[in-house]
Design a protein around this motif. Structure first.
Motif, PDB file in Angstrom:
ATOM      1  N   ALA A  62       0.840  -1.206   0.000  1.00 30.92           N
ATOM      2  CA  ALA A  62       0.000   0.000   0.000  1.00 30.92           C
ATOM      3  C   ALA A  62       0.873   1.253   0.000  1.00 30.92           C
ATOM      4  CB  ALA A  62      -0.919  -0.013   1.219  1.00 30.92           C
ATOM      5  N   SER A  63       1.957   1.218   0.749  1.00 30.15           N
ATOM      6  CA  SER A  63       2.818   2.405   0.827  1.00 30.15           C
ATOM      7  C   SER A  63       3.421   2.749  -0.527  1.00 30.15           C
ATOM      8  CB  SER A  63       3.933   2.186   1.862  1.00 30.15           C
ATOM      9  OG  SER A  63       4.961   1.329   1.365  1.00 30.15           O
ATOM     10  N   VAL A  64       3.769   1.718  -1.311  1.00 27.90           N
ATOM     11  CA  VAL A  64       4.331   1.958  -2.637  1.00 27.90           C
ATOM     12  C   VAL A  64       3.330   2.716  -3.501  1.00 27.90           C
ATOM     13  CG1 VAL A  64       5.103   0.867  -4.779  1.00 27.90           C
ATOM     14  CG2 VAL A  64       5.882  -0.025  -2.572  1.00 27.90           C
ATOM     15  N   PHE A  65       2.102   2.249  -3.536  1.00 30.14           N
ATOM     16  CA  PHE A  65       1.105   2.884  -4.402  1.00 30.14           C
ATOM     17  C   PHE A  65       0.708   4.266  -3.891  1.00 30.14           C
ATOM     18  CE2 PHE A  65       0.043  -1.716  -5.436  1.00 30.14           C
ATOM     19  CZ  PHE A  65       0.716  -1.676  -6.641  1.00 30.14           C
ATOM     20  N   ILE A  66       0.641   4.445  -2.591  1.00 38.56           N
ATOM     21  CA  ILE A  66       0.336   5.763  -2.036  1.00 38.56           C
ATOM     22  C   ILE A  66       1.461   6.745  -2.368  1.00 38.56           C
ATOM     23  CG2 ILE A  66       0.022   7.083   0.098  1.00 38.56           C
ATOM     24  CD1 ILE A  66      -2.410   5.420  -0.718  1.00 38.56           C
ATOM     25  N   ASN A  67       2.706   6.288  -2.229  1.00 38.23           N
ATOM     26  CA  ASN A  67       3.845   7.163  -2.576  1.00 38.23           C
ATOM     27  C   ASN A  67       3.799   7.553  -4.043  1.00 38.23           C
ATOM     28  OD1 ASN A  67       4.787   6.987   0.028  1.00 38.23           O
ATOM     29  ND2 ASN A  67       6.276   5.354  -0.405  1.00 38.23           N
ATOM     30  N   ARG A  68       3.466   6.600  -4.913  1.00 38.44           N
ATOM     31  CA  ARG A  68       3.397   6.893  -6.345  1.00 38.44           C
ATOM     32  C   ARG A  68       2.284   7.908  -6.646  1.00 38.44           C
ATOM     33  NH1 ARG A  68       5.121   3.599 -10.678  1.00 38.44           N
ATOM     34  NH2 ARG A  68       7.052   2.522 -10.137  1.00 38.44           N
TER      35      ARG A  68
ATOM     36  N   THR B 106       6.742   4.764   4.231  1.00 41.12           N
ATOM     37  CA  THR B 106       8.034   4.341   3.670  1.00 41.12           C
ATOM     38  C   THR B 106       8.409   5.264   2.519  1.00 41.12           C
ATOM     39  OG1 THR B 106       7.217   2.895   1.900  1.00 41.12           O
ATOM     40  CG2 THR B 106       7.311   1.947   4.120  1.00 41.12           C
ATOM     41  N   ASN B 107       9.599   5.028   1.976  1.00 41.81           N
ATOM     42  CA  ASN B 107      10.034   5.733   0.766  1.00 41.81           C
ATOM     43  C   ASN B 107      10.017   4.807  -0.443  1.00 41.81           C
ATOM     44  OD1 ASN B 107      10.584   8.216   2.102  1.00 41.81           O
ATOM     45  ND2 ASN B 107      12.534   7.366   2.859  1.00 41.81           N
ATOM     46  N   PHE B 108       9.439   3.628  -0.291  1.00 43.74           N
ATOM     47  CA  PHE B 108       9.433   2.662  -1.381  1.00 43.74           C
ATOM     48  C   PHE B 108       8.582   3.136  -2.553  1.00 43.74           C
ATOM     49  CE2 PHE B 108      10.001  -0.551   2.214  1.00 43.74           C
ATOM     50  CZ  PHE B 108      11.371  -0.615   2.035  1.00 43.74           C
TER      51      PHE B 108
ATOM     52  N   GLY C  74       7.576 -13.906  -1.626  1.00 37.35           N
ATOM     53  CA  GLY C  74       7.371 -12.533  -1.190  1.00 37.35           C
ATOM     54  C   GLY C  74       7.843 -11.539  -2.231  1.00 37.35           C
ATOM     55  N   HIS C  75       8.195 -10.339  -1.787  1.00 40.44           N
ATOM     56  CA  HIS C  75       8.619  -9.286  -2.707  1.00 40.44           C
ATOM     57  C   HIS C  75       9.827  -8.542  -2.150  1.00 40.44           C
ATOM     58  CE1 HIS C  75       4.415  -9.985  -3.934  1.00 40.44           C
ATOM     59  NE2 HIS C  75       4.804  -9.573  -5.133  1.00 40.44           N
ATOM     60  N   THR C  76      10.590  -7.956  -3.071  1.00 39.99           N
ATOM     61  CA  THR C  76      11.693  -7.065  -2.712  1.00 39.99           C
ATOM     62  C   THR C  76      11.234  -5.636  -2.972  1.00 39.99           C
ATOM     63  OG1 THR C  76      13.369  -8.716  -3.298  1.00 39.99           O
ATOM     64  CG2 THR C  76      14.077  -6.407  -3.192  1.00 39.99           C
ATOM     65  N   PHE C  77      11.361  -4.774  -1.970  1.00 39.87           N
ATOM     66  CA  PHE C  77      10.908  -3.388  -2.073  1.00 39.87           C
ATOM     67  C   PHE C  77      12.115  -2.470  -2.187  1.00 39.87           C
ATOM     68  CE2 PHE C  77       7.563  -5.763  -0.120  1.00 39.87           C
ATOM     69  CZ  PHE C  77       6.385  -5.180  -0.557  1.00 39.87           C
ATOM     70  N   THR C  78      12.013  -1.494  -3.094  1.00 42.03           N
ATOM     71  CA  THR C  78      13.136  -0.585  -3.334  1.00 42.03           C
ATOM     72  C   THR C  78      12.642   0.845  -3.469  1.00 42.03           C
ATOM     73  OG1 THR C  78      12.977  -1.159  -5.684  1.00 42.03           O
ATOM     74  CG2 THR C  78      14.664  -2.287  -4.392  1.00 42.03           C
ATOM     75  N   THR C  79      13.596   1.785  -3.320  1.00 40.76           N
ATOM     76  CA  THR C  79      13.239   3.209  -3.330  1.00 40.76           C
ATOM     77  C   THR C  79      13.589   3.908  -4.628  1.00 40.76           C
ATOM     78  OG1 THR C  79      15.376   3.782  -2.371  1.00 40.76           O
ATOM     79  CG2 THR C  79      13.558   3.363  -0.831  1.00 40.76           C
TER      80      THR C  79
END
Length: 339
Positions: free
Chosen positions: A228-234, A300-302, A312-317
């Motif tokens: 969720a944080s990835v999509f919110i950041n985007r 997050t900054n992802f 699972g998944h690897t998350f990156t910034t």
């Protein structure tokens, strides 16, 4: 004692003995087990009386023919108040227990399971395959389903709560869908009221849409709020979501199991590689955990994530780190395919 009196006494004794024997036989019959070796579903139609009930039980080899069936109902009239319905009879159940079940009207309940991450079309197929449901929706077209439920077509996908629902025979498809819709609406209202401040959602439909994307992207419970944080950041940065499940949803029946570059570049209202912002609506039925993640994303900054080849998944910034993670995922997949 005169001969006449002796005769009279003898008759009385015989009658008493006959009554006692009959009473014993009735009690024995009531306590005897049903003649079934496994769980049996038994349906008693409306308007059935004692004779019809007995005949149906005999025909289905549930209770053997016996002169004591009617006498049992007279001896224990509370067992004669049987009600129409569909019942679950079990091996080892006695005749009395069966009649008590029918008199209590405790009908059999059947489960239908609606799974998180599945679409409305899959739910409709599950309903059509489930036993003892009364089908009132003539076809699976969205317009038809919306009319049956008195909803807008935009209130269908994503707006039914995935769960296992129990129902009795002759429950309608509409009743089950209404239960799922009401449960989802109530849950979304609660989560919406408690959501994190300043999320980039215009309305509750955006929340459900985001939850449905999260539901399709990961089955790992600990990852949902991170996804969720990835999509919110985007969204906050004006970046496109670029999530494959939205492309697949937009392709409909055209999706055959693999996404191509052409698919990613072909515009549809849901293709988040082409459109900016949120797609127009949910792409699946999200569960509570995904709704909570959409309402409470991690801070997050992802900006990227990719499968790690281990479930699972690897998350990156940043893009460079993401590309390295993609290469690592491809290496793991290649090694797995070569084994």
């Amino acid at each position: 004692m005169t001969a006449k009196r002796k005769l009279f006494t003898g008759v009385i004794i015989l009658l008493v003995a006959a009554v006692a024997f009959s009473y014993w036989q009735i009690r024995q019959f009531a306590a005897s087990a049903l003649t079934i070796n496994q769980e049996t579903i038994f349906t008693l139609p409306a308007g059935s009386g004692r004779i019809a009930l007995e005949a149906r039980l005999n025909q289905q080899h549930i209770v053997p023919e016996s002169p004591w069936f009617g006498w049992l109902l007279k001896l224990e009239p509370e067992l004669a108040n049987f009600k129409a319905g569909t019942y679950r009879l079990t091996s080892g159940m006695s005749v009395r227990e069966m009649l008590a079940l029918l008199s209590a009207g405790t009908e059999a309940q059947f489960p239908v399971r609606f799974v998180e991450g599945t679409r409305l079309q899959e739910w409709l197929a599950a309903l059509r395959a489930a036993p003892y449901i009364r089908h009132t929706i003539p076809d699976d077209k969205l317009a038809t389903v919306a009319a049956a439920l008195k909803l807008n077509e935009q209130e269908l996908e994503g707006w039914f709560y995935p769960n296992t629902y129990l129902y009795t025979a002759n429950t309608t498809d509409v009743e089950l869908l209404k239960r799922a819709h009401e449960k989802m609406t109530s849950l979304v209202d609660t989560i919406w009221e408690g959501r994190m401040a300043d999320l980039p959602y215009k309305n509750k439909n955006d929340l459900v849409t985001m939850a449905s994307i999260i539901e399709k992207e990961t089955a790992v419970s600990g990852e949902r709020s991170k996804v969720a944080s990835v999509f919110i950041n985007r969204l906050r940065l004006g970046m496109r979501l670029q999530t494959d499940p939205t492309v697949i949803y937009g392709m409909g029946d055209g999706y055959k199991g693999n996404l191509t570059r052409k698919d990613l570049e072909t515009p549809t209202p849901w293709n988040t590689y082409v459109i900016s912002g949120m797609p127009p609506g949910p792409i699946a039925m999200p569960g509570k955990a995904s709704l909570e993640a959409a309402a409470h994303p991690l801070k997050t900054n992802f900006l990227y994530f990719v499968a790690d080849g281990k479930g699972g998944h690897t998350f990156t910034t940043n893009l460079a780190s993401h590309n390295r993670a993609v290469q690592e995922w491809r290496r793991i997949v290649k090694e797995q395919n070569e084994r």
